[in-house]
Every structure is written in C-alpha cells, then in structure tokens.
Write a protein that holds these residues in place. Structure first.
Motif, PDB file in Angstrom:
ATOM      1  N   SER A  15     -10.947   9.180   4.243  1.00 42.63           N
ATOM      2  CA  SER A  15      -9.834  10.047   4.533  1.00 42.63           C
ATOM      3  C   SER A  15      -9.585  11.123   3.371  1.00 42.63           C
ATOM      4  O   SER A  15      -9.961  10.776   2.298  1.00 42.63           O
ATOM      5  N   ASP A  17      -6.702  12.260   2.565  1.00 43.64           N
ATOM      6  CA  ASP A  17      -5.448  11.844   1.898  1.00 43.64           C
ATOM      7  C   ASP A  17      -5.876  10.774   0.863  1.00 43.64           C
ATOM      8  O   ASP A  17      -5.446  10.866  -0.436  1.00 43.64           O
ATOM      9  N   LEU A  18      -6.952   9.826   1.178  1.00 46.70           N
ATOM     10  CA  LEU A  18      -7.528   9.078   0.206  1.00 46.70           C
ATOM     11  C   LEU A  18      -8.095   9.797  -0.977  1.00 46.70           C
ATOM     12  O   LEU A  18      -7.828   9.089  -2.123  1.00 46.70           O
ATOM     13  N   ASP A 332       0.314  -0.608  -5.032  1.00 44.77           N
ATOM     14  CA  ASP A 332      -0.451  -1.340  -4.366  1.00 44.77           C
ATOM     15  C   ASP A 332      -0.045  -2.524  -4.074  1.00 44.77           C
ATOM     16  O   ASP A 332       0.408  -3.144  -4.977  1.00 44.77           O
ATOM     17  N   THR A 385      -1.834  -3.327   1.021  1.00 43.80           N
ATOM     18  CA  THR A 385      -2.569  -2.171   1.203  1.00 43.80           C
ATOM     19  C   THR A 385      -4.081  -2.250   1.201  1.00 43.80           C
ATOM     20  O   THR A 385      -4.747  -1.411   1.641  1.00 43.80           O
ATOM     21  N   LYS A 386      -4.582  -3.199   0.070  1.00 43.48           N
ATOM     22  CA  LYS A 386      -5.973  -3.373   0.036  1.00 43.48           C
ATOM     23  C   LYS A 386      -6.303  -4.689   0.467  1.00 43.48           C
ATOM     24  O   LYS A 386      -5.697  -6.032  -0.176  1.00 43.48           O
ATOM     25  N   SER A 412       0.166  -0.782   6.745  1.00 48.63           N
ATOM     26  CA  SER A 412       0.344  -0.593   5.215  1.00 48.63           C
ATOM     27  C   SER A 412      -1.347  -0.762   4.778  1.00 48.63           C
ATOM     28  O   SER A 412      -1.434   0.133   3.641  1.00 48.63           O
ATOM     29  N   LYS A 414      -4.763   0.347   3.656  1.00 40.48           N
ATOM     30  CA  LYS A 414      -5.513   1.648   3.315  1.00 40.48           C
ATOM     31  C   LYS A 414      -7.000   1.358   2.919  1.00 40.48           C
ATOM     32  O   LYS A 414      -7.984   2.059   3.245  1.00 40.48           O
ATOM     33  N   ARG A 439      -9.134   4.009  10.040  1.00 38.35           N
ATOM     34  CA  ARG A 439      -8.543   4.968   9.064  1.00 38.35           C
ATOM     35  C   ARG A 439      -8.887   4.156   7.833  1.00 38.35           C
ATOM     36  O   ARG A 439      -8.634   4.742   6.674  1.00 38.35           O
ATOM     37  N   CYS A 440      -9.530   2.950   7.587  1.00 36.45           N
ATOM     38  CA  CYS A 440      -9.535   2.141   6.558  1.00 36.45           C
ATOM     39  C   CYS A 440     -11.092   2.121   6.047  1.00 36.45           C
ATOM     40  O   CYS A 440     -11.610   1.688   6.764  1.00 36.45           O
TER      41      CYS A 440
END
Length: 682
Positions: A15, A17-18, A332, A385-386, A412, A414, A439-440
């Motif tokens: 994304s 944002d990322l 994270d 997150t990861k 949460s 990502k 989204r990830c």
C-alpha cells in the motif's frame, strides 16, 4: 541481474501508506541498494554494522572468501579483527544505550489460552545474566558446546543467550526429535552439558522431555560418551512438591501426574541453581569468526550435519534481514510461529528481533488448539502487526474455510510472511485475501539453515509480488541458475540454484568435518555455493523455487533426509532394503512414501507396518513418521544396482508415464509395485 522494470499486471503491491515509512520504499530504491551491496559490499555492510557495539573494530575487507575448491580450501571470513558479544548487543545495548529496558521483549503465550507471561528487555537481561553465572558455576567456558532440548518457553531464549554471553556454543535440538536424535547430536558436537525441561503439552499431547533426555544420555554413555550434567526446568510439574524445586507462575494446565525421573548424580534443578546466582555477568568478548551456534540439519547421506554459524556476520545479517524484510518499525508486535529448534526460530524469533529491539510473541501451542481460530485469537490479543508462518499451517487452516478467520478482527496486521517451503499460489491467494484482507503484502522468503537468513525474498513496500515466487535476491546475495554442465543460464531458464559470492550470515563449515562442507556445497560446481534446490527464472526475472534436487524431502517445512528414514527402516530385523520418496500432500507439501523389501519368510501385515512407523518415530522423531509404507518384493534398479527413485516417485503418485526405463535391470518389478501400491495404507 535485476530487471529494469517489473510487470504491472498479475502482480500485487504494498500500500501507499506502507511506502511512506518503509525502510525500502520502492523498487527503484531496492535496485539502488542492491547494486551497492554487490558492487561495494564493504561500504554497504559497514553502514549496517554501525548500529552495533564493537569492542574492537575490524581490519581489512569486510568479507574475504574462496568459493572455488580447485583453488584451495573453502573459507568465508567476515570482519576479521573485530570483537563483540551478541548477547551484549541484543540486551545490554538495548537496555542501557537505547533505553529500551521497560519495553516488552516477549509476550509468551502458552499451549493453554490464558497461560501467559510478559518479559521486558531489562528482565530478560537479568535472567540471562543469572543463568550465564549458573553455566559458569558448572564449569562451562568459552568454546564449550551446550545442548538445549526445551519447549517454546522464555527459558529457552534465556538458555541460548546465556551460552552466547559467556562465549559457549549452543546446539539446540528441536523438542519433537527422538532420544536417539538427541544422543547423536550431543555426541557429534561433544557437548559438555544438557539443558532440558520436565515436559510440555503440544495441544492435547503430553511430551515427557525429561524421560527422553535420560534415554538420550544413557545411549550416550552406552556408546562410551562421558557422563554429562543435565539442568532441568520445571515447566509442567510446577505444582508438584515431591520433586526438587518449583517454578512460577503456575501453568494453567499443570500436570501433577507427570513422571519426572531424577538422578542426583547427574540432574540439577534450574530454579535451585538460579536462586543463588547473581544477575550481573560481564560478557565474554568474542572474535568475529568465533563459533556462535551449531544447528543440525538432515544430510543426504543420512547423518545429520552440524551447520556452524559464527558471531559477527550472523548477527549483522539476521538483524538486517529482519529489519528490511518485515519492515520492522518500533511500535510493531511481531509473531513468528516457528519453533526455536529450527533456524527460523534462531534467526527470526531470537537474534533478528532482539537485535532490533523488537517486541515478539513467543508461542508454545498449535494453530489448531484448542480450536482452529487460535492463531487469529492470538493476533487480536497482542495486536500483532507482522505475522510469519509456514505454508503448511496456511494450507491446514484453509481446510476449515474463512469463517474461523472472520471471527477475529485481525485489523492490526500489516505484513504477512511465509517460510519453510515454496507456497502454492492457491494458498498464497487465500492468505492474502482471507487473512490479510488484500491489504497486507506477503513476503515469501526462501532461505536455509545454511544461509543464516533470507536470501531470496520480496521487500513488502518495494517488490511487486507474484503468488508463489520468492521474487528477487536480498542485499549482497548474487544468485545464478546453472545447467547440469555448470554453465550459467541467462534469461528465462530452469536448473540448479547457486550463489556466486557470500553474504555475512552464510555458514562457515560443517562442525568437525570441513571436508564434508566442501563436498556438499562447493564440489559439484566449483566457484559456486550449491543450495541443493532447483529454481526457475521467468521472463520478468522472478525466481521460483522448484524443490530439492537431491534425496531430501520437505515435510511441513522441515527438511528430512530420505537416507536417514531408510536407515531407520532397515534397522528393523524384518527389513532387507528400503527406499523412501516424497509424495505431494495437500497440507504438508510432501509426505513420506516408503517402499520396504522384507527378508525371506517375513509376511507384511498391519502389525509390522505399525512397528516400522514406531521405529522411524523413535529413531528420528514424530515429524518423520511415514504416511505410506508399501511392501516391495523388489525395487527398480539399474544394471549397476542404483535405485531409480524417479520411477518410485511415479509409482507413489500412481502415474504410469515413466519415461525412459531402458536401463532397468528388471522392468517387471515396476508392474508388481503398481499392483502393490493399492495395498499401501495411510
């Protein structure tokens, strides 16, 4: 080497944002850094090494090596002249210089929901120093080897880092391995001490580690190996007052009936020893190429090989790959579901995350216990997150559909990652769509015990992803594809995956057998590190791993030697000969399909089959239990006596297109095996 452009269609992107905060924010940035890493490696790696504490600085080139057996002994040296201590960098440096003492290092999540513990960096440092002093009190010194056979508990991390703090070399044995496997590894590495636990639950199954440890040590003594001490952690028997010591906090599922054998001449209680130990311990400063750890991986000859990693290069590489591949950010919460008994747990539960001051989840349980939503419950509980897991786990959870996933928010998350084997595109798409909600980005990482860290991998904000492809090389890694004659292939091609130069984290030798190291990895194609994997490069320059090209199997992400399984089978008094091949499995990737030729007068039946499976389990471990065993009155062999395994693979899969079998000594064997295969049982 790296394409100027990547396709825009049929690929997936991180994304916007990322990309705003990513360490590597675009494919152009990746190309720029990659070219610097291969053309000016000293400058590239020295920039990364600046993040760590060095007692003395290195002199000369950052990397020095010889990959060509025709030009002398193979060697890789990194940062010669430098000295440091990895434990100091992972803990003291983070606590004192980076002021991360109160930051959570690990959220420990036990097998039972609600069995949990939080450990900060300061607390971890104190625990490690205490246990380092315990090791010293038992006579362990720099260079000594220590075997660790423990469940996924915080004390496992404490034990390995305590070894590192005093310069001892840890050899961790996966707690799913058998007593025979533990014995073999203790003896090969000449360990001076064993650290274990009473037992643990894997789901509903109780594993009595102390019983297995005692059996392994007795096997060592029977083979003439000196008596060594055994430090035992009380994990399940915490509430049992009849055995020495106790641990806290109590487990949600204590096991007061657990039988814990105790030999006061050999056994020592973890808690008793730690209770009298200081929580201050000066680190032992180690040279760059001092040994750090030995980790055994299956060998094609049947004898596991002790992969040896050294101090500075491994630390720098594990830290760099963790930071960039998972795009680690200070807030994270990271979760790798692997076991520390494998290299993934070494590099991406302990060393890589702690070197970056990360907060991680340390998980003792199973993805399906107590229900198939456990992983997503943990993700929500700790706001992960990861997330990094194996294709095997993904395929297993796919069977239950999307409903168990959708019960949890997972908002949460990502970045998602996979490890252990190539992920099939269908599983990739499910992971991306259902778990990550499109989204990830997914980092599909290819690497080995031997490589120390990722070597082919996407970078989440920079690399357009193709489902099932490991994409492009990590920094400093120069892959090539060779044909059988050792010629480099250009453009779209398929052949042997090799690497042309080292990176800091590559293994240095096979412990105690450098000649074997040279033979396995460098003899076939002088001048190259040979991975043992096949690889395809597509028209866009993406790399796709096609699987092992030697007699190795990848079962649930765990590499097993066919020779090792065959050896276990033929030790049974009824078996004259055995051959083991892989058969595709919808969840595990590969399953073990075994052909056994029995001695004259022996009848194949269910009882014998059960005995053979038990034999393999006890010799190697539960992960090596055969899925299929077939009675084979004869095996397809060439006139020179070589078993034609490609024919056996066809038989295992019931595929009649065999190709050229003109070299078979007796082709009638093949039809007989096809008839018998339908009698093989799961």
């Amino acid at each position: 080497m790296i394409p100027d452009k990547v396709p825009q269609e049929d690929v997936f992107h991180g994304s916007e944002d990322l990309k705003k905060t990513a360490h590597v924010c675009s494919f152009d940035k990746y190309k720029e850094l990659y070219m610097k890493s291969v053309e000016s490696p000293d400058e590239f790696w020295e920039d990364i090494a600046k993040d760590f504490y060095w007692k003395t600085k290195h002199t000369g080139p950052f990397l020095d090596y010889n990959f060509d057996v025709t030009k002398g002994e193979i060697y890789i040296k990194c940062m010669e002249g430098a000295s440091t201590n990895i434990c100091y960098n992972l803990l003291d440096h983070n606590v004192h210089e980076k002021k991360l003492g109160e930051k959570v290092a690990f959220y420990w999540e036990g097998n039972e929901p609600g069995d949990e513990l939080t450990v900060t960096y300061r607390e971890l440092l104190q625990k490690v120093c205490q246990f380092a002093n315990v090791l010293k009190s038992q006579g362990v010194k720099k260079g000594d080897r220590v075997s660790i056979y423990m469940p996924m508990v915080v004390e496992l991390v404490v034990a390995m880092l305590a070894c590192v703090r005093i310069g001892a070399v840890h050899s961790i044995v996966f707690a799913g391995f058998s007593a025979e496997s533990l014995c073999e590894r203790i003896m090969d590495s000449q360990c001076s001490l064993l650290i274990t636990a009473d037992g643990f639950y894997r789901g509903d199954k109780l594993i009595n580690l102390k019983l297995l440890s005692d059996e392994a040590l007795q096997k060592c003594r029977d083979k003439g190996f000196p008596v060594i001490k055994c430090i035992m952690l009380k994990h399940l028997s915490k509430g049992d007052d009849t055995s020495p010591g106790s641990q806290s906090p109590p487990a949600k599922r204590p096991c007061p009936g657990l039988q814990v054998p105790w030999n006061p001449e050999v056994d020592l209680c973890w808690l008793t020893l730690v209770g009298g130990a200081s929580d201050k311990c000066e680190p032992e400063w180690c040279e760059s190429e001092d040994p750090l750890f030995i980790l055994y991986t299956s060998g094609s000859t049947g004898k596991p090989k002790g992969v040896l990693h050294t101090v500075s290069g491994y630390m720098v590489y594990a830290a760099a790959t963790f930071k960039m591949v998972f795009d680690y950010q200070p807030d994270d919460v990271y979760w790798c579901t692997a076991d520390i008994g494998w290299i993934t747990g070494h590099s991406y539960i302990t060393y890589g995350p702690l070197a970056n001051g990360a907060t991680s989840v340390l998980f003792e349980g199973l993805p399906t216990y107590p229900d198939v939503g456990r992983m997503w419950a943990v993700v929500d509980k700790y706001r992960v997150t990861k997330f990094y897991t194996a294709p095997t786990a993904i395929r297993m959870l796919m069977k239950y559909g999307s409903e168990p996933v959708h019960k949890y928010k997972r908002d949460s998350l990502k970045i998602l990652g996979t490890v252990g084997e190539p992920i099939n595109p269908e599983a990739w798409q499910w992971y991306y769509t259902v778990v990550g909600e499109k989204r990830c980005p997914i980092v599909d990482t290819f690497w080995q015990t031997e490589t120390g860290g990722h070597v082919l991998t996407p970078l989440p904000a920079a690399t357009p992803m193709k489902p099932g492809s490991a994409t492009f090389p990590f920094f400093g890694v120069v892959p090539a594809i060779l044909n059988e004659s050792g010629e480099e292939l250009e453009g779209p091609s398929e052949g042997y995956l090799v690497f042309k130069q080292p990176w800091p984290g590559v293994m240095r030798t096979v412990y105690g057998n450098h000649r074997r190291f040279e033979t396995i990895y460098f003899q076939k194609f002088p001048g190259y590190y040979v991975t043992g994997d096949g690889c395809r490069r597509d028209e866009d320059g993406y790399y796709w791993i096609t699987g092992r090209i030697d007699d190795m199997l990848n079962v649930s992400g765990h590499l097993l030697s066919t020779a090792e399984v065959e050896s276990a089978l033929v030790e049974h008094e009824s078996v004259a000969e055995a051959a083991v091949v892989g058969r595709p499995h919808p969840v595990k990737g590969e399953s073990l399909y075994c052909f056994v030729t029995l001695n004259d007068g022996v009848t194949y039946n269910r009882q014998l089959e059960a005995e053979l499976k038990k034999q393999v389990r006890e010799k190697i471990g539960a992960i090596a239990t055969p899925d299929f065993i077939q009675n084979a009155p004869g095996l397809p062999k060439t006139r020179s006596g070589k078993i034609m395994r490609r024919v056996l693979r066809k038989i295992a899969c019931d595929e009649r297109e065999l190709g050229d079998i003109s070299t078979l000594a007796d082709s009638s064997v093949v039809e007989q095996l096809f008839q018998n295969r339908h009698c093989a049982t799961v």
